[in-house]
Design a protein around this motif. Structure first.
Motif, PDB file in Angstrom:
ATOM      1  N   MET A  99      -6.982  -2.788  -2.138  1.00 55.35           N
ATOM      2  CA  MET A  99      -7.660  -2.145  -3.272  1.00 55.35           C
ATOM      3  C   MET A  99      -8.321  -0.834  -2.854  1.00 55.35           C
ATOM      4  SD  MET A  99      -7.163  -3.895  -6.040  1.00 55.35           S
ATOM      5  CE  MET A  99      -8.430  -3.164  -7.090  1.00 55.35           C
ATOM      6  N   ILE A 132     -14.318  -7.543  -5.510  1.00 55.88           N
ATOM      7  CA  ILE A 132     -13.501  -6.425  -5.991  1.00 55.88           C
ATOM      8  C   ILE A 132     -14.219  -5.676  -7.103  1.00 55.88           C
ATOM      9  CG2 ILE A 132     -11.347  -5.811  -7.151  1.00 55.88           C
ATOM     10  CD1 ILE A 132     -10.007  -8.141  -5.732  1.00 55.88           C
ATOM     11  N   CYS A 162      -5.670  -6.367 -11.270  1.00 55.23           N
ATOM     12  CA  CYS A 162      -5.314  -7.276 -10.183  1.00 55.23           C
ATOM     13  C   CYS A 162      -5.472  -8.700 -10.695  1.00 55.23           C
ATOM     14  CB  CYS A 162      -6.205  -7.036  -8.962  1.00 55.23           C
ATOM     15  SG  CYS A 162      -5.809  -8.096  -7.550  1.00 55.23           S
ATOM     16  N   VAL A 183      -4.820   1.451  -8.629  1.00 56.85           N
ATOM     17  CA  VAL A 183      -4.757   0.077  -9.120  1.00 56.85           C
ATOM     18  C   VAL A 183      -5.950  -0.220 -10.017  1.00 56.85           C
ATOM     19  CG1 VAL A 183      -4.780  -2.363  -8.482  1.00 56.85           C
ATOM     20  CG2 VAL A 183      -3.464  -0.724  -7.123  1.00 56.85           C
ATOM     21  N   GLN A 205     -12.987 -12.146  -6.507  1.00 57.85           N
ATOM     22  CA  GLN A 205     -13.039 -11.395  -7.763  1.00 57.85           C
ATOM     23  C   GLN A 205     -14.341 -10.611  -7.877  1.00 57.85           C
ATOM     24  OE1 GLN A 205     -11.818 -13.471 -11.338  1.00 57.85           O
ATOM     25  NE2 GLN A 205     -13.401 -12.477 -12.560  1.00 57.85           N
ATOM     26  N   VAL A 243      -6.718  -8.223   0.638  1.00 55.90           N
ATOM     27  CA  VAL A 243      -6.797  -7.773  -0.754  1.00 55.90           C
ATOM     28  C   VAL A 243      -7.791  -6.629  -0.888  1.00 55.90           C
ATOM     29  CG1 VAL A 243      -7.316  -8.447  -3.133  1.00 55.90           C
ATOM     30  CG2 VAL A 243      -6.159 -10.057  -1.610  1.00 55.90           C
ATOM     31  N   ARG A 262     -13.552   2.988 -11.053  1.00 56.69           N
ATOM     32  CA  ARG A 262     -12.361   2.680 -11.855  1.00 56.69           C
ATOM     33  C   ARG A 262     -12.807   1.989 -13.142  1.00 56.69           C
ATOM     34  NH1 ARG A 262      -8.372   0.280  -7.043  1.00 56.69           N
ATOM     35  NH2 ARG A 262      -9.315   1.545  -5.375  1.00 56.69           N
ATOM     36  N   LEU A 306     -10.919  -1.084 -14.592  1.00 54.31           N
ATOM     37  CA  LEU A 306     -10.589  -2.172 -13.676  1.00 54.31           C
ATOM     38  C   LEU A 306     -10.690  -3.530 -14.358  1.00 54.31           C
ATOM     39  CD1 LEU A 306      -9.862  -2.888 -10.718  1.00 54.31           C
ATOM     40  CD2 LEU A 306     -12.326  -3.132 -10.291  1.00 54.31           C
ATOM     41  N   VAL A 320      -9.956  -7.516 -13.274  1.00 56.31           N
ATOM     42  CA  VAL A 320      -9.649  -8.415 -12.160  1.00 56.31           C
ATOM     43  C   VAL A 320      -9.778  -9.862 -12.620  1.00 56.31           C
ATOM     44  CG1 VAL A 320     -10.204  -9.069  -9.792  1.00 56.31           C
ATOM     45  CG2 VAL A 320     -10.567  -6.711 -10.548  1.00 56.31           C
ATOM     46  N   PHE A 339     -15.390  -1.700  -6.716  1.00 50.52           N
ATOM     47  CA  PHE A 339     -14.524  -0.669  -7.290  1.00 50.52           C
ATOM     48  C   PHE A 339     -14.724  -0.397  -8.784  1.00 50.52           C
ATOM     49  CE2 PHE A 339     -12.211  -2.827  -3.803  1.00 50.52           C
ATOM     50  CZ  PHE A 339     -12.125  -1.759  -2.918  1.00 50.52           C
ATOM     51  N   CYS A 375      -5.187   1.760  -2.318  1.00 51.22           N
ATOM     52  CA  CYS A 375      -4.410   2.099  -3.522  1.00 51.22           C
ATOM     53  C   CYS A 375      -5.373   2.435  -4.656  1.00 51.22           C
ATOM     54  CB  CYS A 375      -3.493   0.942  -3.912  1.00 51.22           C
ATOM     55  SG  CYS A 375      -2.082   0.758  -2.817  1.00 51.22           S
ATOM     56  N   SER A 389       0.813  -1.221   0.000  1.00 47.07           N
ATOM     57  CA  SER A 389       0.000   0.000   0.000  1.00 47.07           C
ATOM     58  C   SER A 389       0.844   1.268   0.000  1.00 47.07           C
ATOM     59  CB  SER A 389      -0.941   0.001   1.218  1.00 47.07           C
ATOM     60  OG  SER A 389      -1.843  -1.081   1.168  1.00 47.07           O
TER      61      SER A 389
END
Length: 711
Positions: free
Chosen positions: A630, A657, A639, A636, A654, A626, A665, A668, A670, A661, A633, A604
Motif C-alpha cells: 500500500m 491501512i 483493498c 490503490v 484494516q 500488505v 487517499r 480509500l 478497505v 493512508f 502503490c 508493486s
C-alpha cells in the motif's frame, strides 16, 4: 506537461536545441493531448503553468463535459474550486460513484447554471439538498440519483419539481421502497431503475415492499421510449418493481422501443405483467428486449412481439431452444444486421433445435450457430457463458470456427468446455507430479512452482493448430474476453453466506489449460480478461505470454485455476504482473492463496493499480507485506481481502491501512474480513456499490446491459 511549477519554462523561453518544445504543437494537437488529463488537474494545475495552456485548458471542448466519476484524488476543496472557476461552462457533470465526498459537496453544483446532464449516482444526497440544487438547474434534462432511506418527496420545492418536469432521462438507484422523483418527471423518455433494496434491516427485521405514506403518486410514462430495471436478489425488489410496472400495464407508451428487466432467480409473471406484455405485442415495435426467464419460458410471447431495428437482446437463463431462437427472434436471418449485442448466458438449449428431450451436456447443432453468425454478422458483444456448448466432431463446424466469422466482436464470453478441441477432450488430460485431486483437500505446503521459461517452445504445433488459437487470431480487436467454467460459482455470492463447496468442472473442460491461456496473448488490444475454472492449468505459463503481449490490459480476474488444493500458477502470475503497467483492477479467487511478501512485491510493479480484491478459502496473508504494498502503490484506493485469517488479524490490518493512508487517499475503501464469517453479508452491504458491482462480486459482464445505456 506535468513538470513541477519551478521547472516550467515560459513560452517565450527558448528550448535547448536537442529538445522538443511542446508549445510548438498546434492547438488542435494540444487540445487532444489535454483531453486525456483529468479536468481537476487541467483547471487547478496545468493551466497555471504558462499563458498558452491557461487559455487552452479553458477551451469549451475540455470544460463542456466534466468527468469526476473515477477521479479518486478529487476532494471537496477541489470540487469547490473547480465549480468556482468553470461552473458556468459545464454542461455535463458526472460524479457517479464519488462516495467519499461529503454530502455538502453537492451544494457547489448550484454554480453550474447551464447543466443539461448530471450524474450523482453513488453520492450522498438528501431530499433537501436535492431540492435546493435542482431549483437552480433550469436547463437540466438528464439526471441520475440514489434514493436512500429517509428520502421524502414532500420536501421537494415547487422550483425543484418544475426542473424535474422537464427532465427526459432519469436513472434512479433505490435503496428503500419509494417512487423517488419519478412522479415529478412528467416528460420522461428514458427511465433506468436499479433496485438494491435489502429484505432485512440491519437489526434483522423483514422489510416490506409497500411504498411509504405519501408515495402513491402515479408515474408518467406516456412519452417513455426506454424502460430498464435491474433487480438485486431479494423479494422486496420484486414487490417494488411491480408497483412501477402497474402503470405500464394499463397503457403501453406508443413510442416504447426498449423494454428491459434484469431479474435474478425466479420472478413470477402476474396478471398485470401478462397484460403489459400482451399490450406490447399489439402496440410496440421494439429495438431492445430483456425479460425475466419466467416470462418467456413456455410462452408464445416471442412469436407475437414485433421488432423494428433491434440492437440488443438478452435471453439470459431462459430455456429458449435454438429452434425458437431462429424462428421467433432471428426470423430466418431477416433484419438482424442491426443487432450489436446478444446475451445468451445460461441459455443452455439456445444452440439446440429443441429442449424437450435434450440433456444440457449434449452436442450443439452447429447449423443453428451458423444461422446466428450469418444473420447477426455485425455483433460486437456476445455472451454464451454458463452453459455446456459442446461441439461435435464434424470438420469445420466447431463453435470457435464459426465464431471466428464475427470480425466486429469487441467483447466475448464463453464457457470453458466450448473452446476445447473435440479430439483433445476425449483424451486423458496431461498430469503433473504431486498435484492433489480437484477437491478442497487439506492445506498443502509448497514452494514456488517452476514452469517453462522459453516462450517460443510454447507455441508448438498442437497449440497453433487448435481451434481456440485460430479464434483468438481472428478476433484481433477484441477488448474483453471471459472464459468461465459452466459450473463455476463464486465463493462469495450476493446477500448469502460464503459457498464452501464448488461443483466439479465439465468433463469436456478437463483438457483446457496453459496452452489455451497462451493463445489469448494474440489479443493485442485486450483490456479486460476473466478466466475461471480452467482445470488443466499446470504452471500458468500462458499468463506470462499475456503479460508480455497484452500491454493494454486494465482488468484481470482469475478464479479457481488448476488444482484446487494449491496455487500452481503463483510463480507465473508474479512474473506476469511485472509487465502489467496499465493494470487497474485485479481480482483473484483461489483456495489456499498465500498473499505474502513475494506476491505483493511483484504486484508493486503494477504502477497503475487502483483496486485489488482477493477471495480465498483458507487463504493467508502477511500484514507487513500488505502495508509495504500500500505504501509503494500510491494509486490503490480499494483493498478487499476475504481470506482464512482470524477476525482479529483482519481487523488490525484494516485499521492500520485506514489509519496510515486515508488522509492522503480520500477515496480509500478497505475491507479485510474472514471469508467464512457469519457476518460477511453485513460487511458486504457497506461496500460502495461502484466497487461491489464492478469487481468484488464475480459475474459475467459481457452484454450485461445494452451498449451506451447511460453515459
Amino acid at each position: 506537461l506535468f513538470l513541477p511549477p519551478q521547472e516550467v519554462v515560459s513560452e517565450e523561453s527558448e528550448e535547448e536545441s536537442n529538445g522538443v518544445n511542446l508549445m510548438e504543437f498546434s492547438d488542435e494537437i494540444l487540445l487532444h493531448i489535454l483531453s486525456y488529463v483529468p479536468c481537476t488537474d487541467l483547471v487547478l494545475n496545468v493551466r497555471r503553468t504558462c499563458r498558452k495552456l491557461a487559455t487552452l485548458c479553458l477551451d469549451k471542448s475540455l470544460t463542456h463535459t466534466v468527468l469526476l466519476q473515477k477521479d479518486y484524488k478529487v476532494n471537496k476543496d477541489k470540487v469547490k474550486q473547480l465549480m468556482r472557476d468553470i461552473g458556468k461552462e459545464i454542461y455535463q457533470l458526472n460524479m457517479a460513484g464519488c462516495y467519499w465526498l461529503p454530502s455538502s459537496t453537492i451544494d457547489h453544483v448550484t454554480r453550474c447554471k447551464n447543466l443539461v446532464k448530471l450524474n450523482l449516482s453513488g453520492c450522498h444526497v438528501t431530499s433537501l439538498r436535492l431540492s435546493k440544487m435542482l431549483s437552480t438547474l433550469q436547463h437540466l434534462r438528464s439526471l441520475a440519483i440514489d434514493v436512500n432511506p429517509g428520502f421524502d418527496a414532500s420536501q421537494l420545492s415547487s422550483e425543484c419539481k418544475a426542473t424535474l418536469s422537464r427532465v427526459s432521462e432519469l436513472k434512479q438507484t433505490l435503496y428503500t421502497p419509494s417512487y423517488g422523483v419519478v412522479p415529478c418527471c412528467t416528460s420522461l423518455e428514458k427511465l433506468l431503475l436499479y433496485f438494491e433494496i435489502l429484505d432485512r434491516s440491519r437489526e434483522g427485521f423483514m422489510l416490506s415492499g409497500q411504498l411509504m405514506v405519501g408515495e402513491s403518486n402515479v408515474p408518467h410514462y406516456q412519452n417513455l421510449r426506454i424502460f430498464y430495471a435491474r433487480l438485486a436478489p431479494g423479494y422486496v425488489n420484486q414487490e417494488v418493481v411491480r408497483l412501477y410496472l402497474a402503470v405500464l400495464s394499463d397503457r403501453t407508451p406508443e413510442n416504447l422501443h426498449a423494454f428491459l428487466i434484469s431479474a435474478p432467480g425466479s420472478f413470477a409473471e402476474t396478471g398485470a405483467t401478462k397484460n403489459l406484455l400482451d399490450s406490447m405485442a399489439r402496440n410496440a415495435r421494439l429495438d431492445a428486449l430483456q425479460l425475466p426467464k419466467a416470462w418467456i419460458n413456455g410462452s408464445g410471447l416471442l412469436q407475437h412481439l414485433k421488432f423494428n431495428n433491434p440492437f440488443y437482446f438478452s435471453f439470459s437463463r431462459c430455456t429458449l431452444s435454438g429452434g425458437h431462437l431462429i424462428q421467433r427472434v432471428i426470423n430466418g436471418g431477416k433484419d438482424l444486421k442491426s443487432l450489436t449485442s446478444l446475451n445468451l448466458s445460461g441459455c443452455v438449449h439456445c444452440l439446440a433445435p429443441e429442449s424437450l428431450f435434450r440433456k444440457a451436456e449434449d452436442d450443439i447443432d452447429s447449423s443453428i450457430l451458423e444461422s446466428l453468425v450469418v444473420s447477426c454478422c455485425n455483433l460486437r458483444h456476445l455472451n454464451l457463458s454458463a452453459a455446456h456448448h459442446h461441439s461435435s466432431e464434424s470438420i469445420g463446424n466447431h463453435l470457435c470456427q464459426l465464431l471466428s466469422r464475427l470480425k466486429h466482436l469487441l467483447s466475448l464470453a464463453l464457457p470453458v468446455c466450448s473452446i476445447t478441441d473435440v479430439a483433445a477432450s476425449v483424451e486423458k488430460p496431461p498430469t503433473a507430479p504431486n498435484l492433489v485431486p480437484q477437491t478442497f483437500g487439506r492445506k498443502v505446503r509448497i514452494g514456488i512452482q517452476t514452469y517453462p521459461r522459453n516462450l517460443g517452445d510454447q507455441a508448438n504445433q498442437k497449440i497453433e493448430s487448435s481451434v481456440f488459437w485460430a479464434l483468438m487470431g481472428s478476433l484481433r480487436f477484441l477488448e474483453t474476453l471471459e472464459i468461465i467454467g459452466s459450473s463455476f460459482s463464486s465463493a462469495m455470492p450476493r446477500n448469502e453466506p460464503a459457498i464452501r463447496n464448488s461443483l466439479p468442472p465439465c468433463v469436456r473442460a478437463q483438457s483446457v489449460g496453459d496452452s489455451e491461456v497462451a493463445a489469448i496473448s494474440q489479443l493485442t488490444y485486450l483490456q479486460s480478461l476473466t478466466l475461471a475454472q480452467l482445470p488443466n492449468i499446470l504452471t500458468g505459463s500462458g499468463l506470462l505470454n499475456i503479460g508480455l503481449q497484452c500491454q493494454h490490459l486494465r482488468t484481470l480476474s482469475l478464479a479457481n485455476l488448476g488444482m484446487m488444493g494449491k496455487v500452481v500458477y503463483m510463480s507465473a502470475l508474479m512474473d506476469m504482473l511485472k509487465h502489467c503497467k496499465c493494470l487497474r483492477d485485479l481480482r483473484l479467487e483461489q483456495p489456499y492463496f498465500c498473499a505474502g511478501a513475494q506476491f505483493f512485491q511483484a504486484l508493486s510493479h503494477c504502477s497503475s493499480l487502483q483496486r485489488l480484491c482477493i477471495v480465498s478459502r483458507s487463504g493467508t496473508l502477511q500484514s507487513d507485506a500488505v502495508m509495504s504494498f500500500m505504501a509503494s502503490c500510491l494509486e490503490v484506493i480499494m483493498c478487499h481481502m476475504f481470506m482464512g485469517e482470524s477476525l482479529t488479524v483482519c481487523r488490525n490490518l484494516q485499521q492500520s491501512i485506514v489509519r496510515s493512508f486515508q488522509a492522503e487517499r480520500p477515496a480509500l475503501n478497505v475491507v479485510i474480513f474472514p471469508l467464512l464469517h457469519e457476518d460477511l453479508t453485513e460487511v458486504i452491504r457497506d461496500v460502495p456499490m461502484r466497487h461491489l458491482d464492478e469487481i468484488t462480486l464475480f459475474k459475467s459482464r459481457v452484454a450485461e446491459e445494452p451498449p451506451n445505456l447511460w453515459w
